[in-house]
Design an enzyme around this catalytic site. Structure first.
Site, PDB file in Angstrom:
ATOM      1  N   TYR A  57       0.834  -1.201   0.000  1.00  0.00           N
ATOM      2  CA  TYR A  57       0.000   0.000   0.000  1.00  0.00           C
ATOM      3  C   TYR A  57       0.876   1.261   0.000  1.00  0.00           C
ATOM      4  CZ  TYR A  57      -3.396   3.471   1.548  1.00  0.00           C
ATOM      5  OH  TYR A  57      -4.175   4.586   1.645  1.00  0.00           O
ATOM      6  N   GLU A  80     -12.945   4.630   3.447  1.00  0.00           N
ATOM      7  CA  GLU A  80     -12.607   5.483   4.594  1.00  0.00           C
ATOM      8  C   GLU A  80     -13.749   5.477   5.607  1.00  0.00           C
ATOM      9  OE1 GLU A  80      -9.870   7.065   5.471  1.00  0.00           O
ATOM     10  OE2 GLU A  80      -8.679   6.983   3.641  1.00  0.00           O
ATOM     11  N   TRP A 113      -6.819   0.740   9.387  1.00  0.00           N
ATOM     12  CA  TRP A 113      -6.793   0.731   7.922  1.00  0.00           C
ATOM     13  C   TRP A 113      -6.390  -0.643   7.393  1.00  0.00           C
ATOM     14  CZ3 TRP A 113      -9.208   2.889   4.313  1.00  0.00           C
ATOM     15  CH2 TRP A 113      -8.750   2.892   2.998  1.00  0.00           C
TER      16      TRP A 113
END
Length: 114
Positions: free
Chosen positions: A27, A49, A57
């Site tokens: 990522y 989100e 996350w």
């Protein structure tokens, strides 16, 4: 110095968090800090989100493919047409975060954007 870039095993400099898991390395290297273009891509990021709220996350990253399958790759036009049956399907889908309020928000946002 704390908080600065750290060299990974491959010698590339990354933020310290970007070395904590292989998912984060990928990522960090391929997505983090890069602009997102296109309405559907922006919608996906907004939705993920929102689903991340209260969670880490990494939890979302590890379920992102499940989210993409469940929400038709976050195609706004497709999600805007979801019915009550689709909402129930999503609430039963173990590949995503099954939070009713977050699912309803995603569907409402798609309808506004469509």
């Amino acid at each position: 110095m704390t908080g600065g870039a750290v060299a990974g095993p491959d010698g590339r400099l990354r933020c310290p968090w970007g070395l904590s898991t292989e998912d984060y390395v990928r990522y960090h290297d391929e997505e983090w800090g890069r602009p997102v273009h296109g309405d559907d891509a922006l919608f996906e990021r907004l939705c993920l989100e929102a689903f991340q709220s209260g969670l880490s996350w990494i939890t979302i990253l590890r379920r992102r493919e499940g989210f993409r399958r469940a929400f038709d790759d976050f195609g706004i036009a497709a999600v805007a047409k979801y019915t009550e049956a689709d909402k129930e399907r999503l609430l039963a889908d173990e590949g995503i975060i099954r939070n009713r309020a977050k699912i309803e928000a995603t569907l409402a946002n798609a309808r506004v954007l469509a």
